[in-house]
Design a protein around this motif. Structure first.
Motif, PDB file in Angstrom:
ATOM      1  N   GLN A  36       0.793  -1.141  -0.413  1.00 45.83           N
ATOM      2  CA  GLN A  36       0.207  -0.593   0.050  1.00 45.83           C
ATOM      3  C   GLN A  36       1.291   1.623   0.255  1.00 45.83           C
ATOM      4  O   GLN A  36       0.678   2.703  -0.798  1.00 45.83           O
ATOM      5  N   SER A  37       2.241   1.082   0.961  1.00 43.36           N
ATOM      6  CA  SER A  37       2.899   1.938   0.754  1.00 43.36           C
ATOM      7  C   SER A  37       3.233   2.378  -0.243  1.00 43.36           C
ATOM      8  O   SER A  37       3.739   3.727  -0.869  1.00 43.36           O
ATOM      9  N   LEU A  38       3.896   1.442  -1.169  1.00 43.23           N
ATOM     10  CA  LEU A  38       3.992   1.649  -2.768  1.00 43.23           C
ATOM     11  C   LEU A  38       3.067   1.824  -3.441  1.00 43.23           C
ATOM     12  O   LEU A  38       4.152   2.864  -4.021  1.00 43.23           O
ATOM     13  N   GLU A  39       2.518   2.210  -3.033  1.00 42.67           N
ATOM     14  CA  GLU A  39       1.029   2.670  -4.128  1.00 42.67           C
ATOM     15  C   GLU A  39       0.605   4.001  -4.115  1.00 42.67           C
ATOM     16  O   GLU A  39       0.472   4.681  -4.682  1.00 42.67           O
ATOM     17  N   GLN A  40       0.947   4.070  -2.476  1.00 37.10           N
ATOM     18  CA  GLN A  40       1.012   5.893  -1.913  1.00 37.10           C
ATOM     19  C   GLN A  40       1.931   6.654  -2.660  1.00 37.10           C
ATOM     20  O   GLN A  40       2.062   8.079  -3.273  1.00 37.10           O
ATOM     21  N   VAL A  41       3.211   6.072  -2.418  1.00 34.33           N
ATOM     22  CA  VAL A  41       4.815   7.001  -2.823  1.00 34.33           C
ATOM     23  C   VAL A  41       4.771   6.669  -4.631  1.00 34.33           C
ATOM     24  O   VAL A  41       5.204   7.492  -4.978  1.00 34.33           O
TER      25      VAL A  41
END
Length: 314
Positions: free
Chosen positions: A42-47
């Motif tokens: 999820q953090s990868l998608e956000q960045v």
């Protein structure tokens, strides 16, 4: 330099989810909790500000962006692992893998000795042989990491060249011929030529034309050992070098060498690799290669014809 928005841990987790087909299996594979895996993706998608996975499908499906990241990210991870292996191996004084190319003359005179020298320094070695243009093309295309080759051609700016040795060409004739200079030989005896498409052929044929020698030639051959074999059979004369002669050690008793008139012609060998790839290791490597090539066979050629100039490093 702009910063990178994601890290390799996030990328590795994303790729594991794709390859295992679920967050739970990826968690087991990575020895993490399913919650931690989900948060990393999820953090990868956000960045990256894009959706990578369609979580509504079972098994999980990749979006268009996710498919691109999976393909390119896999390559990035592989290169990162390779870099890490290289760093660890270099620190321990041993390379994990080396692909080395050598011109025929080097392979024949010192190929086995060079591989024996590399054995304790490299975990896995691939060796290929070819002409100077073939080796240069292989280095530029990434098929080999380092080559030992002639330098009588343009070397691209992105490559680093380390001079190895420089040797003078000499006239070589059958041992039972009466000693004559090259002026007489060019007019009265057949010349065994090197094929003009080879670097040696281009270099020697251009030199003969430059000096206005016009020998008659029935044979043009692509290998120096075959040229010397024809000379030993009494079929003509040619030009050669110490390392060429050392390749044909068994023919030396049937050959005679004579100096070329000044200015002569020089054959240069070098170690060539991509810039910055081997760091300070390359300097020691080059010196050791030179000593291996200038081994007992070349020394025997110099002993037989003591007037031959000592082979020098440029």
């Amino acid at each position: 330099m702009d910063s990178v928005a994601f890290d390799l841990r996030q990328l590795r987790t994303f790729i594991s989810v794709v390859e295992t087909g679920s967050f739970s299996k990826a968690a087991q594979h990575l020895n993490q909790t399913q919650s931690a895996v989900s948060q990393l993706v999820q953090s990868l998608e956000q960045v990256l500000d894009c959706k990578l996975l369609d979580r509504s499908k079972r098994p999980i499906k990749l979006t268009l962006a996710g498919r691109e990241l999976y393909e390119q990210g896999g390559k990035l991870l592989a290169e990162s692992r390779k870099l890490q292996d290289w760093m660890h191996s270099i620190e321990k004084g041993k390379l994990p893998h080396l692909r080395i190319g050598m011109v025929d003359s080097v392979t024949q005179i010192a190929g086995i000795e060079l591989l024996k020298y590399l054995q304790p320094k490299v975990a896995h070695i691939n060796q290929m042989t070819g002409t100077a243009p073939e080796l240069l093309a292989s280095l530029q295309s990434g098929k080999v990491d380092i080559i030992i080759s002639m330098t009588n051609q343009d070397i691209p700016q992105e490559l680093a060249m380390f001079p190895l040795l420089s040797e003078q060409y000499v006239v070589v004739t059958p041992a039972d011929w009466e000693a004559k200079d090259i002026h007489w030989l060019a007019k009265n005896q057949p010349y065994i030529a090197y094929e003009n498409w080879t670097p040696t052929g281009t270099q020697t044929n251009n030199w003969l034309r430059w000096r206005n020698y016009k020998p008659q030639s029935q044979f043009s051959l692509d290998r120096a050992d075959n040229v010397l074999g024809m000379v030993a059979e009494g079929l003509g004369w040619s030009l050669s070098t110490q390392t060429f002669l050392a390749r044909q050690f068994e023919l030396l008793d049937r050959l005679e060498c004579h100096p070329l008139p000044a200015p002569g012609i020089t054959r240069q060998l070098a170690v060539i690799c991509r810039k910055g790839e081997f760091g300070n290791m390359i300097e020691e490597f080059v010196e050791d290669i030179r000593n291996i090539i200038l081994g007992k066979k070349v020394r025997e050629v110099q002993r037989r014809w003591s007037w031959i100039e000592e082979t020098e490093r440029d």
